[in-house]
Design an enzyme around this catalytic site. Structure first.
Site, PDB file in Angstrom:
ATOM      1  N   GLY A 141       1.022  -8.606  -3.917  1.00 54.21           N
ATOM      2  CA  GLY A 141       1.195  -9.926  -4.515  1.00 54.21           C
ATOM      3  C   GLY A 141       2.148  -9.884  -5.697  1.00 54.21           C
ATOM      4  O   GLY A 141       3.021  -9.018  -5.808  1.00 54.21           O
ATOM      5  N   THR A 173       6.265  -7.634   2.154  1.00 50.62           N
ATOM      6  CA  THR A 173       7.277  -7.340   1.139  1.00 50.62           C
ATOM      7  C   THR A 173       8.663  -7.787   1.598  1.00 50.62           C
ATOM      8  O   THR A 173       9.449  -8.328   0.813  1.00 50.62           O
ATOM      9  CB  THR A 173       7.299  -5.829   0.836  1.00 50.62           C
ATOM     10  OG1 THR A 173       6.014  -5.425   0.359  1.00 50.62           O
ATOM     11  CG2 THR A 173       8.352  -5.491  -0.209  1.00 50.62           C
ATOM     12  N   ILE A 200       2.686   2.082   7.203  1.00 47.54           N
ATOM     13  CA  ILE A 200       2.086   3.260   7.821  1.00 47.54           C
ATOM     14  C   ILE A 200       1.548   2.931   9.209  1.00 47.54           C
ATOM     15  O   ILE A 200       1.428   3.796  10.068  1.00 47.54           O
ATOM     16  CB  ILE A 200       0.974   3.822   6.903  1.00 47.54           C
ATOM     17  CG1 ILE A 200       0.716   5.297   7.214  1.00 47.54           C
ATOM     18  CG2 ILE A 200      -0.289   2.986   6.991  1.00 47.54           C
ATOM     19  CD1 ILE A 200      -0.129   6.006   6.177  1.00 47.54           C
ATOM     20  N   ASP A 201       1.263   1.633   9.452  1.00 49.72           N
ATOM     21  CA  ASP A 201       0.724   1.208  10.750  1.00 49.72           C
ATOM     22  C   ASP A 201       1.789   1.123  11.836  1.00 49.72           C
ATOM     23  O   ASP A 201       1.458   0.935  13.004  1.00 49.72           O
ATOM     24  CB  ASP A 201       0.051  -0.167  10.629  1.00 49.72           C
ATOM     25  CG  ASP A 201      -1.197  -0.131   9.778  1.00 49.72           C
ATOM     26  OD1 ASP A 201      -1.691   0.983   9.499  1.00 49.72           O
ATOM     27  OD2 ASP A 201      -1.684  -1.204   9.388  1.00 49.72           O
ATOM     28  N   GLU A 208      -8.939   0.423  12.313  1.00 45.85           N
ATOM     29  CA  GLU A 208      -9.705  -0.427  11.404  1.00 45.85           C
ATOM     30  C   GLU A 208      -9.753  -1.886  11.838  1.00 45.85           C
ATOM     31  O   GLU A 208     -10.680  -2.616  11.490  1.00 45.85           O
ATOM     32  CB  GLU A 208      -9.123  -0.338   9.995  1.00 45.85           C
ATOM     33  CG  GLU A 208      -7.683  -0.826   9.888  1.00 45.85           C
ATOM     34  CD  GLU A 208      -7.137  -0.742   8.473  1.00 45.85           C
ATOM     35  OE1 GLU A 208      -7.909  -0.960   7.528  1.00 45.85           O
ATOM     36  OE2 GLU A 208      -5.929  -0.451   8.321  1.00 45.85           O
ATOM     37  N   MET A 213      -6.229   4.054  10.302  1.00 44.90           N
ATOM     38  CA  MET A 213      -5.545   2.835   9.900  1.00 44.90           C
ATOM     39  C   MET A 213      -4.977   2.113  11.111  1.00 44.90           C
ATOM     40  O   MET A 213      -4.694   2.721  12.129  1.00 44.90           O
ATOM     41  CB  MET A 213      -4.437   3.160   8.909  1.00 44.90           C
ATOM     42  CG  MET A 213      -4.944   3.604   7.551  1.00 44.90           C
ATOM     43  SD  MET A 213      -3.760   4.643   6.693  1.00 44.90           S
ATOM     44  CE  MET A 213      -3.735   6.080   7.723  1.00 44.90           C
ATOM     45  N   GLY A 214      -4.810   0.804  10.959  1.00 38.67           N
ATOM     46  CA  GLY A 214      -4.300  -0.041  12.025  1.00 38.67           C
ATOM     47  C   GLY A 214      -4.951  -1.401  11.947  1.00 38.67           C
ATOM     48  O   GLY A 214      -5.869  -1.703  12.703  1.00 38.67           O
ATOM     49  N   MET A 255      -6.921   9.576   2.293  1.00 38.93           N
ATOM     50  CA  MET A 255      -6.359  10.928   2.305  1.00 38.93           C
ATOM     51  C   MET A 255      -5.018  10.935   3.030  1.00 38.93           C
ATOM     52  O   MET A 255      -4.081  11.631   2.622  1.00 38.93           O
ATOM     53  CB  MET A 255      -7.336  11.887   2.997  1.00 38.93           C
ATOM     54  CG  MET A 255      -8.636  12.081   2.250  1.00 38.93           C
ATOM     55  SD  MET A 255      -9.788  13.113   3.165  1.00 38.93           S
ATOM     56  CE  MET A 255      -8.896  14.655   3.194  1.00 38.93           C
ATOM     57  N   GLY A 260       0.809  -1.219   0.000  1.00 40.45           N
ATOM     58  CA  GLY A 260       0.000   0.000   0.000  1.00 40.45           C
ATOM     59  C   GLY A 260       0.837   1.261   0.000  1.00 40.45           C
ATOM     60  O   GLY A 260       2.047   1.232   0.235  1.00 40.45           O
TER      61      GLY A 260
END
Length: 563
Positions: A227, A254, A281-282, A381, A325-326, A439, A163
């Site tokens: 993937g 990754t 980002i998490d 999330e 996010m999380g 965003m 992501g």
């Protein structure tokens, strides 16, 4: 600044070369000892040069990385353990070395003690007791006096996977700039569209001019995907193109792919460095202090929280609900809540909660609305997934990266709150739901993350040129380090709800913990048991093997230094 204790009488250009290349004194002598060890990915035993002090015991732990190559463990006095990273010389004998081009770089003509000392390591834990062992260390990142690639020999490639995250373009830019301007490398390739771009898409030639201002944009100029990992095809492409440095930017999935690529490269005996830069980002990658983009994400999340607070304050009995996010870790929600101070309740995956009954979420919402007339809730999330009615159906579904597909807990909780208060008819409520996920992911990195991305990229390039491979560049206790892949991918980093930071959040929001004392005790027991199991596993892995006699080589080194 990364440093090594080298004598430097003057910063003038005439003395620069001698300063960078001066031999270490007898008091800080180095020993290059040849240690043979076998790898299950190769049928023959290989010789590796281990640049460590002779006072340390060298062992190659028998524990395997995903069943493949052995881990490099160096032990020393007082419980010192170095979890070292692989090196090209581990499986390719008699590799030539070259002087580091930085010794002639005008940008560093005024820098004293620039090269990293070969014995420099960084402890994983800095808080210890007076009688506790020195513990686990990682190799300190930075430029070395000798490199294993000539500038014209290098053909590097960069790939971004997974992501989006603030800072991706900054990392790409700084890898290109470091290769060009520090090491004189002119051939850098961008792999388009993630792992599958190695064999299914076009490539992009990367130059300083082409990447000059990409750090001002969000996303990634190389494109990304989930993937598409086909190890054989990827390594075939690397081999066919003549690529010898692979820089892989991505999260834990990754990095797992990067580890497999490294194993295949090693099995084929290729002089190819595989280096990773952790991106999530998490902030759920273990060992490292934080991942790049996290600071930016927390900063942007506050904007959404502020908007929810304004909405909630402006209406009677209004609830502002923000989903952040999380997926498995609630760091963004926790830090954004602490930074904002406008949040009344923060819900994260690590801390279970319940809705109905005494001490439940609904009771707390009702209390806060009666006291303040408004309320702000932040939910990660991944929180409350066990409470969703549809969670059983989605439990076995995964995205292309292997992550479990989650239901939208924000929409679900919004509806649950509305239904509850409509049914109870105690008070009418308004609810404003905000989901700023995409965003936040798409913005450029802020100043703090831009600096961090620069350090990560430069450290990664220094390591690759020095011949290290199979590692991730990361910050540990404020120092740049090289961390073996297996430590990055062995588990995920989670918020510890029995730790002080979560207690600080609870005292800030005044929310209930939604846990009774019995639950807390059980959680602590589980954590202690898990820690004990991990420590026992490490002790087994770190059992030293027989060390060759190094006294002869020690004498040779002494004679060379004396000469």
């Amino acid at each position: 600044m990364d440093s090594v204790a080298l004598s430097s009488p003057s910063p003038s250009p005439s003395s620069l070369k001698s300063r960078f290349l001066q031999k270490p004194s007898q008091n800080s002598k180095q020993l290059s000892s040849s240690v043979s060890f076998s790898s299950s990915s190769s049928s023959s035993s290989s010789s590796c040069s281990d640049f460590r002090s002779p006072t340390k015991a060298i062992s190659m732990a028998a524990a395997s990385n995903n069943g493949n190559s052995q881990r490099k463990i160096v032990t020393g006095p007082a419980g010192y353990v170095l979890e070292d990273v692989p090196h090209l010389s581990d499986y390719i004998p008699d590799l030539p070395t070259y002087p580091n081009p930085l010794q002639d770089n005008p940008a560093y003509s005024v820098v004293k003690q620039y090269f990293v000392h070969v014995d420099d390591t960084v402890p994983q834990k800095v808080v210890v007791h007076k009688d506790s062992p020195r513990g686990t260390h990682f190799r300190r990142a930075g430029p070395r006096q000798k490199v294993y690639f000539e500038s014209d020999e290098v053909y590097a490639c960069i790939v971004t996977c997974g992501g989006l995250c603030p800072g991706l373009n900054t990392v790409i830019r700084e890898i290109v700039y470091s290769l060009y301007y520090m090491y004189g490398v002119k051939r850098v390739l961008g792999i388009d569209g993630g792992y599958r771009g190695f064999y299914a898409k076009n490539t992009i030639a990367l130059t300083p001019k082409g990447v000059n201002d990409i750090h001002k944009r969000g996303g990634t100029v190389l494109g990304t995907s989930r993937g598409g990992h086909d190890t054989s095809k990827i390594v075939d492409s690397i081999q066919d193109r003549g690529i010898n440095q692979v820089y892989i930017i991505g999260g834990d999935g990754t990095q797992k792919g990067a580890s497999v690529i490294y194993e295949e490269v090693r099995r084929r005996g290729l002089k190819v460095v595989v280096a990773g830069i952790p991106k999530t980002i998490d902030n759920d990658i273990p060992v490292i202090d934080r991942s790049f983009g996290f600071d930016t994400a927390v900063e942007e999340a506050q904007r959404a929280i502020n908007a929810a607070h304004v909405e909630a304050e402006s209406s009677e009995n209004c609830i502002g609900l923000v989903k952040l996010m999380g997926r498995y870790s609630g760091f963004i929600a926790m830090y954004a809540t602490l930074a904002s101070r406008d949040v009344d309740c923060c819900l994260i995956p690590e801390s279970p909660f319940y809705l109905e009954g005494h001490g439940g979420l609904f009771e707390y919402i009702e209390t806060r609305l009666k006291e303040n007339g408004h309320m702000v809730i932040v939910i990660a999330e991944g929180a409350g997934q066990d409470l969703l009615a549809e969670s059983i159906r989605s439990a076995t579904q995964q995205d292309a990266s292997g992550n479990k597909l989650l239901q939208d807990v924000g929409l679900w909780l919004s509806q649950k709150i509305k239904d509850h208060f409509a049914k109870e008819k105690k008070m009418p409520i308004n609810l404003k739901y905000i989901d700023p996920t995409y965003m936040i992911r798409a913005v450029p990195s802020n100043a703090s993350d831009n600096v961090y991305c620069t350090l990560l990229a430069q450290s990664c390039v220094h390591g690759a040129m020095a011949g290290y491979t199979g590692y991730t560049s990361g910050l540990v206790n404020g120092r740049q380090t090289y961390i073996p892949f297996y430590r990055i991918i062995e588990k995920q980093h989670h918020v510890v709800i029995t730790d002080r930071m979560w207690a600080r959040l609870l005292s800030s929001t005044n929310q209930p913990s939604f846990m009774n004392p019995k639950d807390v005790i059980e959680d602590k027991k589980e954590e202690e048991l898990l820690t004990q199991i991990v420590n026992e596993d490490k002790k087994e892995e770190e059992l030293p093997t027989k060390i060759p006699d190094i006294s002869t080589e020690d004498n040779l080194v002494k004679k060379e230094i004396a000469a």
